[in-house]
Design an enzyme around this catalytic site. Structure first.
Site, PDB file in Angstrom:
ATOM      1  N   CYS A   1       5.544   4.921  -9.935  1.00  0.00           N
ATOM      2  CA  CYS A   1       4.770   6.124  -9.624  1.00  0.00           C
ATOM      3  C   CYS A   1       4.949   7.124 -10.771  1.00  0.00           C
ATOM      4  O   CYS A   1       6.075   7.573 -11.020  1.00  0.00           O
ATOM      5  CB  CYS A   1       5.244   6.734  -8.310  1.00  0.00           C
TER       6      CYS A   1
ATOM      7  N   CYS B   1       6.426  10.784  -9.135  1.00  0.00           N
ATOM      8  CA  CYS B   1       7.774  11.072  -8.606  1.00  0.00           C
ATOM      9  C   CYS B   1       8.858  10.135  -9.123  1.00  0.00           C
ATOM     10  O   CYS B   1      10.039  10.320  -8.819  1.00  0.00           O
ATOM     11  CB  CYS B   1       7.759  11.056  -7.078  1.00  0.00           C
TER      12      CYS B   1
ATOM     13  N   ASP C   1     -11.226 -11.482  14.373  1.00  0.00           N
ATOM     14  CA  ASP C   1     -12.125 -10.753  13.474  1.00  0.00           C
ATOM     15  C   ASP C   1     -12.314 -11.576  12.211  1.00  0.00           C
ATOM     16  O   ASP C   1     -11.354 -11.866  11.494  1.00  0.00           O
ATOM     17  CB  ASP C   1     -11.505  -9.391  13.145  1.00  0.00           C
TER      18      ASP C   1
ATOM     19  N   CYS D   1       2.029   5.552  -3.338  1.00  0.00           N
ATOM     20  CA  CYS D   1       3.479   5.686  -3.407  1.00  0.00           C
ATOM     21  C   CYS D   1       4.015   6.096  -2.040  1.00  0.00           C
ATOM     22  O   CYS D   1       3.540   7.075  -1.453  1.00  0.00           O
ATOM     23  CB  CYS D   1       3.858   6.732  -4.458  1.00  0.00           C
TER      24      CYS D   1
ATOM     25  N   CYS E   1       5.505   9.901  -2.334  1.00  0.00           N
ATOM     26  CA  CYS E   1       4.709  11.117  -2.590  1.00  0.00           C
ATOM     27  C   CYS E   1       3.208  10.921  -2.421  1.00  0.00           C
ATOM     28  O   CYS E   1       2.434  11.855  -2.612  1.00  0.00           O
ATOM     29  CB  CYS E   1       4.996  11.645  -3.992  1.00  0.00           C
TER      30      CYS E   1
END
Length: 449
Positions: free
Chosen positions: A228, A231, A357, A206, A209
């Site tokens: 979430c 929160c 990469d 999140c 939070c």
């Protein structure tokens, strides 16, 4: 127009004419020549256009193409950069080569590399920014998704009155408060079902939070109806949404957007997102739903390197760009659902445009492929040894496996594969190289450079 701008535009148009007529190319070099004479020429070229900038990790090119198709149902004058040349020089070339109509609304739909959003935004005034998704991609160049988003935001913050049209299913696009008008699109096609994403998925914390996000509907990766539990952070309200998905095949998808049925003649759930973005842009520019559904259902949806089906002798070769873990996984998910036997070629390069990469190939679930229905597997490209080792670990039967270092030999091998249908998964520069050879042999028109 200044004398410098006039000279720059003349030189750019002349170089394009030569390259287009004699070299069968010219998607970025005319822009480079023009910018060398006048670095600020884009301001002049774009001054009287309504501009939509489309960016994100996956889906930029197809979203741009589908948006152009959708808008042309109402607006005949739509400029774009169709080849995927999405740096500053490619965008300048798009303006140089456009034939302006004397009257009517002038719209520019521009695919823009994520890192180039602030660069392009310094020269043009967008009506809207369109954000498709953000996943790990070319880590050596972009870094983590939050770094990439900060680059995009630098461009958006130059234009606080521009509308932001964003994938509402992506938590990162709801993570920062912006003064811009916001429009979100996403999936809302099934009843809520509590679930978590796999632990190695990008962007699962999140942004408010740092608690792990939960999902009531997850489409793939970190995209879905997130929230979430700690929160209350959650997916924003959607303006347009996929309300049902009725049929998925490797060649097409049938679904509904706001209860309007569309049959997109390109497979993959990820391409439904691209169609949804195009539909949302069309709605923003006041194209009628009936016109948009008809345009998106048009069977002629071939886009350079993005699931092109190319007839090569008696083979139907589907050429698919792959460049990062999430995109690769979605392609593998799509082709494994093909009910007919097929052959497979995977071409891996590691140039700057591909990302140097190659470790991302280990995040793709090749193990899920139905090797019993894949009688021939071929690896090639500059890093063919890397992809060969990866597929051996995935369990490709040795008797069905072949590797070739050079692409001319790869193309000849494709022509002799035992199935009618061949999927070719290739990184960006490998797509360019293979298309150039196909053009030279007369299987497609022109090469892209």
């Amino acid at each position: 127009m200044t004398l410098k701008s006039s000279l720059a535009i003349t030189a750019g148009k002349s170089s394009y004419w030569f390259l287009h007529n004699f070299m069968h190319g010219g998607t970025s070099l005319p822009g480079k020549i023009t910018l060398a004479i006048d670095p600020d020429v884009l301001k002049q070229l774009a001054s009287d256009y309504e501009i939509i900038l489309i960016t994100g990790t996956n889906g930029k090119t197809l979203t741009t193409a589908l948006t152009v198709k959708t808008l042309k149902a109402k607006y005949p004058q739509v400029l774009t950069n169709p080849s995927g040349s999405n740096m500053k020089q490619g965008i300048v070339t798009a303006f140089l080569t456009n034939k302006k109509a004397a009257t009517g609304k002038k719209i520019a739909i521009l695919e823009t590399d994520e890192a180039n959003v602030p660069i392009i935004s310094a020269y043009v005034t967008p009506t809207a920014f369109v954000l498709t998704n953000l996943f790990r991609d070319q880590m050596d160049r972009y870094g983590e998704i939050y770094t990439t988003y900060d680059k995009i935001l630098k461009g958006i913050k130059l234009h606080p009155h521009a509308t932001v049209i964003a994938n509402g299913d992506a938590p990162i696009f709801n993570s920062k408060n912006l003064p811009n008008p916001m429009i979100y699109y996403g999936f809302n096609q099934q009843a809520d079902q509590e679930q978590l994403a796999p632990a190695n998925t990008d962007g699962l914390l999140c942004p408010k939070c740092q608690h792990i996000l939960h999902f009531k509907n997850r489409i793939y990766s970190n995209l879905g109806k997130y929230y979430c539990p700690h929160c209350g952070f959650k997916r924003p309200e959607l303006k347009t949404q996929v309300t049902s998905v009725q049929k998925l095949t490797p060649q097409s998808s049938t679904f509904e957007i706001d209860d309007h049925q569309i049959t997109l003649h390109i497979g993959g759930t990820y391409n439904i997102y691209n169609a949804l973005a195009a539909y949302t842009i069309g709605q923003f520019l006041q194209v009628e739903p009936e016109r948009m559904t008809q345009a998106l259902s048009d069977p002629d949806s071939k886009v350079f390197g993005r699931q092109e089906v190319i007839q090569v002798q008696d083979k139907e070769v589907t050429l698919i760009l792959v460049k990062n873990p999430v995109g690769l996984d979605q392609v593998l998910q799509m082709i494994k659902n093909d009910t007919q036997p097929f052959s497979l070629a995977v071409l891996l390069n590691a140039n700057y445009a591909d990302g140097i990469d190659t470790s991302w190939i280990w995040d793709g679930n090749f193990e899920d492929l139905p090797f019993a229905r894949i009688p021939a597997v071929l690896t090639g490209g500059e890093r063919y040894q890397d992809i060969t080792f990866r597929l051996r670990v995935a369990g490709v039967p040795e008797e069905n496996f072949e590797q070739q270092a050079d692409l001319p030999t790869v193309l000849e091998k494709i022509k002799t594969m035992p199935t009618k249908h061949v999927y070719v998964l290739a990184t960006y520069t490998a797509v360019l190289q293979l298309r150039k050879m196909l053009a030279q042999q007369g299987y497609i028109e022109g090469g892209m450079n």
